[in-house]
Design an enzyme around this catalytic site. Structure first.
Site, PDB file in Angstrom:
ATOM      1  CG  MET A 182       3.056 114.384 -25.128  1.00 29.02           C
ATOM      2  SD  MET A 182       1.816 114.127 -23.871  1.00 29.02           S
ATOM      3  CE  MET A 182       2.213 112.473 -23.364  1.00 29.02           C
ATOM      4  CG  ASN A 183       9.112 110.920 -24.232  1.00 31.30           C
ATOM      5  OD1 ASN A 183       9.452 111.885 -24.891  1.00 31.30           O
ATOM      6  ND2 ASN A 183       9.929 110.378 -23.343  1.00 31.30           N
ATOM      7  CG  ASP A 184       9.197 108.738 -20.252  1.00 31.17           C
ATOM      8  OD1 ASP A 184       8.868 108.331 -21.366  1.00 31.17           O
ATOM      9  OD2 ASP A 184      10.307 108.518 -19.745  1.00 31.17           O
ATOM     10  CD  GLN A 220      11.624 113.426 -20.491  1.00 36.30           C
ATOM     11  OE1 GLN A 220      12.539 113.216 -21.253  1.00 36.30           O
ATOM     12  NE2 GLN A 220      11.728 114.286 -19.491  1.00 36.30           N
ATOM     13  CG  PHE A 270      16.617 112.296 -20.399  1.00 36.93           C
ATOM     14  CD1 PHE A 270      16.438 113.246 -21.392  1.00 36.93           C
ATOM     15  CD2 PHE A 270      17.208 111.077 -20.753  1.00 36.93           C
ATOM     16  CE1 PHE A 270      16.818 112.994 -22.725  1.00 36.93           C
ATOM     17  CE2 PHE A 270      17.596 110.811 -22.069  1.00 36.93           C
ATOM     18  CZ  PHE A 270      17.401 111.763 -23.054  1.00 36.93           C
ATOM     19  NE  ARG A 273      17.108 106.299 -19.780  1.00 39.50           N
ATOM     20  CZ  ARG A 273      17.959 105.611 -20.541  1.00 39.50           C
ATOM     21  NH1 ARG A 273      19.259 105.857 -20.491  1.00 39.50           N
ATOM     22  NH2 ARG A 273      17.511 104.659 -21.335  1.00 39.50           N
TER      23      ARG A 273
HETATM   24  C1  FRU Z   1      11.630 106.447 -21.379  1.00 41.03           C
HETATM   25  C2  FRU Z   1      12.844 107.354 -21.543  1.00 41.03           C
HETATM   26  C3  FRU Z   1      13.505 107.595 -20.216  1.00 41.03           C
HETATM   27  C4  FRU Z   1      14.222 108.907 -20.444  1.00 41.03           C
HETATM   28  C5  FRU Z   1      13.242 109.636 -21.331  1.00 41.03           C
HETATM   29  C6  FRU Z   1      13.879 110.541 -22.341  1.00 41.03           C
HETATM   30  O1  FRU Z   1      10.675 106.592 -22.379  1.00 41.03           O
HETATM   31  O2  FRU Z   1      13.738 106.796 -22.496  1.00 41.03           O
HETATM   32  O3  FRU Z   1      14.386 106.559 -19.813  1.00 41.03           O
HETATM   33  O4  FRU Z   1      14.477 109.585 -19.241  1.00 41.03           O
HETATM   34  O5  FRU Z   1      12.491 108.653 -21.990  1.00 41.03           O
HETATM   35  O6  FRU Z   1      12.924 111.271 -23.043  1.00 41.03           O
END
Ligand code: FRU
Length: 376
Positions: free
Chosen positions: A1-3, A19, A59, A113
């Protein structure tokens, strides 16, 4: 996972969408994962809320609560194009139906985005980034479908990487309302990915910074607090931030099991006066692992987790977690430090919340989290 994505309180639950790659432990097939909590500490993971499909990946973005509905506003991503789309949920975020006429906002750009939408007076405001132009663009809408461009902010302060994940919100100090604009950037932070903030004013159309924007103001002086955004519709009127506890530059160092990566502890944001400016403060919203008072101006070092060291260096006038340092000066008295330690993380705060250092660490399994040593 990220954001973290779509942070919203809705009908008794805090929602943390994020994410997420449902197919593996590396970045890809971006979709919105989902977790819910009643207290911001105990989270229950639910099935994927919005999945990648033939139209593109899902995203980062935000969510708003409108009566019985949660509406998610996210970026649709393809190799050549990013645009803003909406999806609505009538079952408390468990499932979403994409709007038939997506996208709702399309500037015909490859990169555009991370929409953050919030209520402002009787309408909605969106901020989203033009990453390579180092700009946050502001839009207005009455129905989340038709968007009118208002203004752009930037380039300003740190521009050594793409701008991502903006957030804009008011806070109060001494009875005065001040607006805070968060902008994450990658790279170009102190250690790769980082988050800067601007203090200023928002008149419903334009954000105007209050101070010189020559130098960045960092939200965090550690390596691992990126893409942080705040909750919409927080029921107690608090402004609560969650960040991704990682850094694109080092993310591959995170161990993988059936999962990888984590969020920061939720933090209540506020304002304080420090060094002739209004600054953003962060208070961890959990019971602390350690709370330390040190008589100033002495140095002090605390050994944690066997090998992480946390403390204050009086010569350099910095608090630190290992090599990560944050400048911090107070006039005598006691230095108050708050530390949150988990299996793979150390989050250090000054008692007044003016400084934070967030670091993901990977001690060998079984390493003690006890306070190992303390010296002054
Ligand atoms: C930030 C980012 C966002 C994008 C998302 C994609 O970490 O690059 O700009 O929406 O992650 O996973």
């Amino acid at each position: 996972m990220n954001d973290p994505n779509g942070l919203v309180w809705h009908k008794g639950e805090y929602h943390l969408f994020f994410q997420h790659n449902p197919c593996g432990v590396q970045w890809g097939h971006m979709s919105w994962g989902h977790a819910v909590s009643k207290d911001l500490l105990n989270w229950k993971e639910l099935p994927v809320a919005i999945a990648e499909d033939d139209d593109g990946a899902i995203f980062s973005g935000s969510a708003v609560s409108i009566g019985d509905e949660i509406v998610a506003i996210y970026t649709r991503h393809t190799e050549t194009h990013q645009s803003q789309c909406i999806a609505r949920s009538l079952d408390n975020g468990r499932s979403f139906v994409k709007f038939d006429h997506n996208p709702v906002l399309d500037e015909n750009k490859k990169d555009f985005r991370d929409p953050k939408v919030f209520q402002y007076e009787d309408h909605w405001i969106m901020c989203a980034v033009q990453p390579w132009d180092h700009q946050v663009s502001f839009y207005k809408s009455l129905d989340l479908i038709t968007w009118q461009h208002l203004s752009n902010f930037g380039p300003a302060a740190a521009i050594g990487g793409v701008w991502e994940c903006p957030d804009l919100f008011p806070l109060t100090i001494d009875g005065q309302q001040v607006w805070v604009l968060l902008v994450s950037l990658n790279p170009g932070g102190l250690y790769g990915s980082g988050t800067q903030y601007f203090i200023g004013d928002f008149d419903g159309a334009t954000f105007t910074p209050k101070y010189s924007t020559d130098e960045p103001r960092w939200l965090d002086y550690g390596r691992d607090n990126y893409a942080g955004v705040t909750f919409n519709n927080e029921p107690n009127g608090k402004r609560i931030l969650i960040g991704w506890m990682a850094n694109w530059e080092h993310v591959k160092e995170h161990p993988e099991t059936s999962w990888t990566n984590a969020m920061t502890i939720p933090r209540e944001l506020g304002l304080a006066k420090y060094a002739d400016e209004i600054v953003v403060t962060q208070q961890p919203m959990c019971s602390l692992t350690y709370e330390i008072e040190m008589p100033m101006p002495n140095s002090g070092v605390i050994g944690l987790q066997g090998f992480v060291k946390v403390g204050y260096n009086a010569d350099k006038k910095v608090i630190f977690v290992d090599q990560f340092e944050a400048p911090y000066e107070i006039d005598g008295g006691e230095l108050h430090l708050k530390v949150v330690v988990d299996q793979s993380s150390v989050e250090l705060f000054t008692g007044d919340g003016i400084r934070a250092i967030t670091v993901a660490t990977f001690p060998p399994v079984g390493t003690s989290r006890d306070l190992a040593s303390f010296s002054q």
